[in-house]
Design a protein around this motif. Sequence first.
Motif, PDB file in Angstrom:
ATOM      1  N   GLN A   1      -6.864   5.466  -9.365  1.00  0.00           N
ATOM      2  CA  GLN A   1      -6.742   4.919 -10.696  1.00  0.00           C
ATOM      3  C   GLN A   1      -5.159   4.933 -10.676  1.00  0.00           C
ATOM      4  O   GLN A   1      -4.561   3.954 -11.078  1.00  0.00           O
ATOM      5  N   PHE A   2      -4.582   6.051 -10.231  1.00  0.00           N
ATOM      6  CA  PHE A   2      -3.132   5.909 -10.271  1.00  0.00           C
ATOM      7  C   PHE A   2      -2.787   4.994  -9.045  1.00  0.00           C
ATOM      8  O   PHE A   2      -1.659   4.137  -9.569  1.00  0.00           O
ATOM      9  N   LEU A   3      -3.177   4.764  -7.969  1.00  0.00           N
ATOM     10  CA  LEU A   3      -2.752   4.160  -7.025  1.00  0.00           C
ATOM     11  C   LEU A   3      -2.747   2.474  -7.611  1.00  0.00           C
ATOM     12  O   LEU A   3      -1.957   1.613  -7.224  1.00  0.00           O
ATOM     13  N   GLU A   4      -4.096   2.022  -8.221  1.00  0.00           N
ATOM     14  CA  GLU A   4      -4.197   0.834  -8.730  1.00  0.00           C
ATOM     15  C   GLU A   4      -3.262   0.568  -9.859  1.00  0.00           C
ATOM     16  O   GLU A   4      -2.603  -0.564  -9.856  1.00  0.00           O
ATOM     17  N   ARG A   5      -2.786   1.447 -10.642  1.00  0.00           N
ATOM     18  CA  ARG A   5      -1.874   1.322 -11.826  1.00  0.00           C
ATOM     19  C   ARG A   5      -0.552   0.974 -11.137  1.00  0.00           C
ATOM     20  O   ARG A   5       0.305   0.144 -11.531  1.00  0.00           O
ATOM     21  N   ALA A   6      -0.380   1.670 -10.133  1.00  0.00           N
ATOM     22  CA  ALA A   6       0.944   1.661  -9.506  1.00  0.00           C
ATOM     23  C   ALA A   6       1.175   0.165  -8.632  1.00  0.00           C
ATOM     24  O   ALA A   6       2.094  -0.350  -8.692  1.00  0.00           O
ATOM     25  N   PHE A   7       0.001  -0.117  -8.081  1.00  0.00           N
ATOM     26  CA  PHE A   7      -0.122  -1.416  -7.342  1.00  0.00           C
ATOM     27  C   PHE A   7       0.242  -2.388  -8.316  1.00  0.00           C
ATOM     28  O   PHE A   7       1.187  -3.408  -8.209  1.00  0.00           O
ATOM     29  N   LEU A   8      -0.713  -2.522  -9.546  1.00  0.00           N
ATOM     30  CA  LEU A   8      -0.448  -3.357 -10.550  1.00  0.00           C
ATOM     31  C   LEU A   8       1.071  -3.585 -11.001  1.00  0.00           C
ATOM     32  O   LEU A   8       1.512  -4.537 -11.048  1.00  0.00           O
ATOM     33  N   LYS A   9       1.577  -2.313 -11.464  1.00  0.00           N
ATOM     34  CA  LYS A   9       2.843  -2.334 -11.802  1.00  0.00           C
ATOM     35  C   LYS A   9       3.893  -3.082 -10.931  1.00  0.00           C
ATOM     36  O   LYS A   9       4.663  -3.661 -11.291  1.00  0.00           O
ATOM     37  N   ALA A  10       3.887  -2.687  -9.634  1.00  0.00           N
ATOM     38  CA  ALA A  10       4.688  -3.140  -8.594  1.00  0.00           C
ATOM     39  C   ALA A  10       4.463  -5.031  -8.764  1.00  0.00           C
ATOM     40  O   ALA A  10       5.497  -5.610  -8.339  1.00  0.00           O
ATOM     41  N   PHE A  11       3.069  -5.297  -8.631  1.00  0.00           N
ATOM     42  CA  PHE A  11       2.892  -6.667  -8.527  1.00  0.00           C
ATOM     43  C   PHE A  11       3.566  -7.445  -9.958  1.00  0.00           C
ATOM     44  O   PHE A  11       4.065  -8.494  -9.730  1.00  0.00           O
ATOM     45  N   GLU A  12       3.251  -6.602 -10.986  1.00  0.00           N
ATOM     46  CA  GLU A  12       3.828  -7.392 -12.166  1.00  0.00           C
ATOM     47  C   GLU A  12       5.305  -7.439 -12.383  1.00  0.00           C
ATOM     48  O   GLU A  12       5.932  -8.311 -12.728  1.00  0.00           O
TER      49      GLU A  12
ATOM     50  N   ASN B   1      -5.899  -5.831   3.643  1.00  0.00           N
ATOM     51  CA  ASN B   1      -4.901  -5.823   2.331  1.00  0.00           C
ATOM     52  C   ASN B   1      -4.572  -4.819   1.392  1.00  0.00           C
ATOM     53  O   ASN B   1      -3.444  -4.361   0.895  1.00  0.00           O
ATOM     54  N   TYR B   2      -5.721  -4.041   1.480  1.00  0.00           N
ATOM     55  CA  TYR B   2      -5.629  -2.659   0.732  1.00  0.00           C
ATOM     56  C   TYR B   2      -6.229  -1.485   1.310  1.00  0.00           C
ATOM     57  O   TYR B   2      -7.573  -1.202   1.192  1.00  0.00           O
ATOM     58  N   PRO B   3      -5.550  -0.992   2.002  1.00  0.00           N
ATOM     59  CA  PRO B   3      -6.098  -0.015   3.244  1.00  0.00           C
ATOM     60  C   PRO B   3      -6.824   1.276   2.537  1.00  0.00           C
ATOM     61  O   PRO B   3      -7.616   1.899   2.787  1.00  0.00           O
ATOM     62  N   GLU B   4      -6.346   1.513   1.083  1.00  0.00           N
ATOM     63  CA  GLU B   4      -6.882   2.623   0.401  1.00  0.00           C
ATOM     64  C   GLU B   4      -8.016   2.200  -0.347  1.00  0.00           C
ATOM     65  O   GLU B   4      -8.723   3.097  -0.938  1.00  0.00           O
ATOM     66  N   ILE B   5      -8.330   1.162  -0.386  1.00  0.00           N
ATOM     67  CA  ILE B   5      -9.626   0.565  -1.474  1.00  0.00           C
ATOM     68  C   ILE B   5     -10.907   1.327  -0.770  1.00  0.00           C
ATOM     69  O   ILE B   5     -11.259   1.333   0.402  1.00  0.00           O
ATOM     70  N   LYS B   6     -11.592   1.664  -1.671  1.00  0.00           N
ATOM     71  CA  LYS B   6     -12.962   2.425  -1.189  1.00  0.00           C
ATOM     72  C   LYS B   6     -14.242   1.346  -1.242  1.00  0.00           C
ATOM     73  O   LYS B   6     -14.118   0.653  -2.020  1.00  0.00           O
ATOM     74  N   ARG B   7     -15.099   1.791  -0.335  1.00  0.00           N
ATOM     75  CA  ARG B   7     -16.249   1.095  -0.331  1.00  0.00           C
ATOM     76  C   ARG B   7     -17.035   1.020  -1.619  1.00  0.00           C
ATOM     77  O   ARG B   7     -17.778   0.139  -2.186  1.00  0.00           O
ATOM     78  N   GLU B   8     -17.000   2.294  -2.170  1.00  0.00           N
ATOM     79  CA  GLU B   8     -17.740   2.505  -3.432  1.00  0.00           C
ATOM     80  C   GLU B   8     -17.138   1.352  -4.615  1.00  0.00           C
ATOM     81  O   GLU B   8     -17.623   0.943  -5.575  1.00  0.00           O
ATOM     82  N   THR B   9     -15.741   1.552  -4.527  1.00  0.00           N
ATOM     83  CA  THR B   9     -15.114   0.826  -5.760  1.00  0.00           C
ATOM     84  C   THR B   9     -15.554  -0.927  -5.483  1.00  0.00           C
ATOM     85  O   THR B   9     -15.676  -1.487  -6.400  1.00  0.00           O
TER      86      THR B   9
END
Length: 110
Positions: free
Chosen positions: A7-18, A90-98
């Motif tokens: 969740q933290f990484l996703e928020r950080a990614f979205l913030k950086a993108f925005e 593109n997203y090496p940290e993404i989990k299969r479960e996600t």
Amino acid sequence: MNSKLEQFLERAFLKAFEDGELTDEDFLDGLKIKIGKTTYIMPACGFDTLEKNAHLIDKHFGKGAQAKDNFDQEQIKLVVDLAHGALRLNYPEIKRETVAQGITLQNVQS
């Protein structure tokens, strides 16, 4: 459910993108796909993913494969594995479960 780190990484990614720190140019070209509330850029699968799943791709989608109206369990697993393998480029940290939790029939049919 996503871990706190995810969740933290996703928020950080979205913030950086925005904020314009990351742009579409920072990723391999691909389809924009929405998983949950996040839009990802999904490139074509790498050969490692294709190689691991070649027998199932051929079985379900190759020459002589029987067309079906419904997905069976093996096909669902294959779609998730292919999407996960592609998104990892593109997203090496993404989990299969996600990926599995976020893919819907709407994603598959589009």
